[in-house]
Scaffold this motif. Sequence first.
Motif, PDB file in Angstrom:
ATOM      1  N   GLU A  36       3.062  -0.702  -4.025  1.00 51.35           N
ATOM      2  CA  GLU A  36       1.955   0.260  -4.313  1.00 51.35           C
ATOM      3  C   GLU A  36       2.050   1.103  -5.613  1.00 51.35           C
ATOM      4  OE1 GLU A  36       0.082   4.169  -1.717  1.00 51.35           O
ATOM      5  OE2 GLU A  36       0.780   2.130  -0.638  1.00 51.35           O
ATOM      6  N   GLN A  37       3.159   1.440  -5.944  1.00 56.01           N
ATOM      7  CA  GLN A  37       3.195   2.156  -7.173  1.00 56.01           C
ATOM      8  C   GLN A  37       2.882   1.239  -8.586  1.00 56.01           C
ATOM      9  OE1 GLN A  37       5.619   2.281  -4.765  1.00 56.01           O
ATOM     10  NE2 GLN A  37       6.165   4.099  -4.396  1.00 56.01           N
ATOM     11  N   THR A  65      -0.937   1.435  -8.425  1.00 55.11           N
ATOM     12  CA  THR A  65      -1.608   2.779  -8.822  1.00 55.11           C
ATOM     13  C   THR A  65      -1.363   2.969 -10.417  1.00 55.11           C
ATOM     14  OG1 THR A  65       0.298   3.928  -8.421  1.00 55.11           O
ATOM     15  CG2 THR A  65      -1.214   3.972  -6.600  1.00 55.11           C
ATOM     16  N   SER A  66      -0.263   2.429 -10.841  1.00 55.22           N
ATOM     17  CA  SER A  66      -0.114   2.398 -12.477  1.00 55.22           C
ATOM     18  C   SER A  66      -0.938   1.252 -13.298  1.00 55.22           C
ATOM     19  CB  SER A  66       1.399   1.965 -12.670  1.00 55.22           C
ATOM     20  OG  SER A  66       1.563   0.677 -12.313  1.00 55.22           O
ATOM     21  N   GLU A  82      -5.251   6.155  -9.471  1.00 55.91           N
ATOM     22  CA  GLU A  82      -4.533   6.204  -8.226  1.00 55.91           C
ATOM     23  C   GLU A  82      -5.341   6.090  -7.101  1.00 55.91           C
ATOM     24  OE1 GLU A  82      -1.767   8.166  -5.746  1.00 55.91           O
ATOM     25  OE2 GLU A  82      -1.818   8.159  -7.927  1.00 55.91           O
ATOM     26  N   GLN A  83      -6.644   6.286  -7.077  1.00 57.11           N
ATOM     27  CA  GLN A  83      -7.492   5.999  -6.065  1.00 57.11           C
ATOM     28  C   GLN A  83      -7.766   4.595  -5.725  1.00 57.11           C
ATOM     29  OE1 GLN A  83     -11.404   7.929  -6.299  1.00 57.11           O
ATOM     30  NE2 GLN A  83     -11.884   7.245  -4.310  1.00 57.11           N
ATOM     31  N   GLY A 109      -5.981   1.932  -7.008  1.00 56.47           N
ATOM     32  CA  GLY A 109      -4.643   1.390  -6.898  1.00 56.47           C
ATOM     33  C   GLY A 109      -4.090   1.429  -5.505  1.00 56.47           C
ATOM     34  N   LYS A 110      -4.275   2.615  -5.193  1.00 61.37           N
ATOM     35  CA  LYS A 110      -3.649   3.015  -3.795  1.00 61.37           C
ATOM     36  C   LYS A 110      -4.476   2.157  -2.512  1.00 61.37           C
ATOM     37  CE  LYS A 110      -1.884   6.885  -0.736  1.00 61.37           C
ATOM     38  NZ  LYS A 110      -1.799   8.349  -0.825  1.00 61.37           N
TER      39      LYS A 110
END
Length: 245
Positions: free
Chosen positions: A118-119, A122-123, A127-128, A130-131
């Motif tokens: 998940e990280q 998001t990278s 954030e939104q 990617g999560k």
Amino acid sequence: MRHFSIKAASGAMAVALAAVTLAGCQGDPAEPASPAVSSAPASNGIAALSADEILTRARAALTAAKSFRVKGEMVDSGETSQVDFKINGADFAGTMLMGPIKVELLAVGEDKYMRGNEQFFTSTMGEQQGKAVGQVLSSRWVSGADGDQTFTALFSVGTVDEILSVSGTAAKGEEKVIDGVPAIGLTDSGSPGTILYIATIGEPYPVRMDIPDSVGLVYSGIGEPITDIQPPAAGSVVDLNNVPK
């Protein structure tokens, strides 16, 4: 060796996942040991060759061995990545870690797969978004992006030519014992401070690569059987070819 960057993986995964996003996501090293004088194997003669000839011999030996492992750290543009690669002929399994970000590559025959946590998403996507994507795909493999050159180029890190490549001009360095193996160092003008050590006894296999500001890379298990590089279960794969456009 040209250093693999996890940023490159991020860019490739972002391209590969565009269709999925739109259609499917609505929601301590050992001390060197001195060789025994009376029983040490004979020199393989590579120390007398040029740097380019040594690399050619090392590539041929590693290709003939077919299987090996590369593990340690690489640094690219100040970015440190932990890597663990297993190669068995054309089959390849690799894991890259940079802080909390994890990327996995898997090639079995002609099929290529990629998986990020998940990280990673998001990278890559913010954030939104990617999560949201990560919650769906972080435990699944992505395939079917073979038409994307950026995606397929990532898998070159698991080839002998790339693993024993130089980004500048190779030159011979000093001879020394590395992890108990007599070896000769090769430097790379395109990667100052990096030294690749090739065994000067037995087969001219790579032994270790010293890289500034990292623990470097260790080559092991050369020629030993590797049987655990297998395709993922069908239910754990998202094939982009089957995602509605």
